[in-house]
Design a protein around this motif. Structure first.
Motif, PDB file in Angstrom:
ATOM      1  N   SER A 186      37.664  55.685  21.455  1.00 37.93           N
ATOM      2  CA  SER A 186      37.644  57.036  20.887  1.00 37.93           C
ATOM      3  C   SER A 186      37.320  57.068  19.402  1.00 37.93           C
ATOM      4  O   SER A 186      36.980  58.131  18.864  1.00 37.93           O
ATOM      5  CB  SER A 186      38.992  57.717  21.135  1.00 37.93           C
ATOM      6  OG  SER A 186      40.043  56.965  20.548  1.00 37.93           O
TER       7      SER A 186
ATOM      8  N   GLU B 153      41.253  66.218  17.467  1.00 38.77           N
ATOM      9  CA  GLU B 153      41.907  65.261  18.364  1.00 38.77           C
ATOM     10  C   GLU B 153      42.437  64.038  17.620  1.00 38.77           C
ATOM     11  O   GLU B 153      43.208  63.259  18.182  1.00 38.77           O
ATOM     12  CB  GLU B 153      40.935  64.801  19.463  1.00 38.77           C
ATOM     13  CG  GLU B 153      40.651  65.845  20.542  1.00 38.77           C
ATOM     14  CD  GLU B 153      39.761  66.965  20.050  1.00 38.77           C
ATOM     15  OE1 GLU B 153      39.905  68.102  20.556  1.00 38.77           O
ATOM     16  OE2 GLU B 153      38.912  66.710  19.153  1.00 38.77           O
ATOM     17  N   ASP B 154      42.030  63.862  16.383  1.00 40.33           N
ATOM     18  CA  ASP B 154      42.531  62.746  15.584  1.00 40.33           C
ATOM     19  C   ASP B 154      43.855  63.084  14.904  1.00 40.33           C
ATOM     20  O   ASP B 154      44.457  62.212  14.263  1.00 40.33           O
ATOM     21  CB  ASP B 154      41.503  62.349  14.520  1.00 40.33           C
ATOM     22  CG  ASP B 154      40.223  61.812  15.113  1.00 40.33           C
ATOM     23  OD1 ASP B 154      39.135  62.208  14.633  1.00 40.33           O
ATOM     24  OD2 ASP B 154      40.299  60.993  16.061  1.00 40.33           O
TER      25      ASP B 154
END
Length: 114
Positions: A62, A88-89
């Motif tokens: 990812s 999303e991090d």
């Protein structure tokens, strides 16, 4: 015993960059492995990246191509350069040092806004 202190987290807009640092002190072995993990809200802890003193690195799929981990410098500091951040991090980023035993820092929070 090994102590780990992370820093560099903060709030950034999507697409931005941050550089995290992890400084180790104590009984540092030349054979130890430095790792970054992260834990997002309501998610399990996940591996992000790792490095040895010889710069043998490994990354989670990812973050490949976006994150870069550096080998420890003379001050036993490891950096995690994070580019093209996405929401999303967003997570608490934790430094881990593994040399037989596992040592953990308290983490540094990264929040990415859309």
């Amino acid at each position: 015993q090994v102590q780990l202190v992370e820093s560099g987290g903060g709030l950034v807009q999507a697409g931005g960059s941050l550089r995290l640092s992890c400084t180790a002190s104590g009984s540092i072995s030349r054979f130890g492995v430095f790792r970054w993990y992260r834990q997002g809200p309501g998610k399990p802890r996940e591996f992000v990246a790792s490095t040895t003193r010889r710069s043998i690195t490994n990354y989670a799929d990812s973050v490949k191509g976006r994150f870069t981990i550096s080998a420890p410098d003379a001050a036993n500091t490891v950096y995690l350069q994070m580019n093209r951040l996405t929401v999303e991090d967003t997570a608490l980023y934790l430094c881990n040092y593994h040399t037989g035993a596992d040592y953990w820092g308290h983490g540094t929070q990264v929040t990415v806004s859309s």
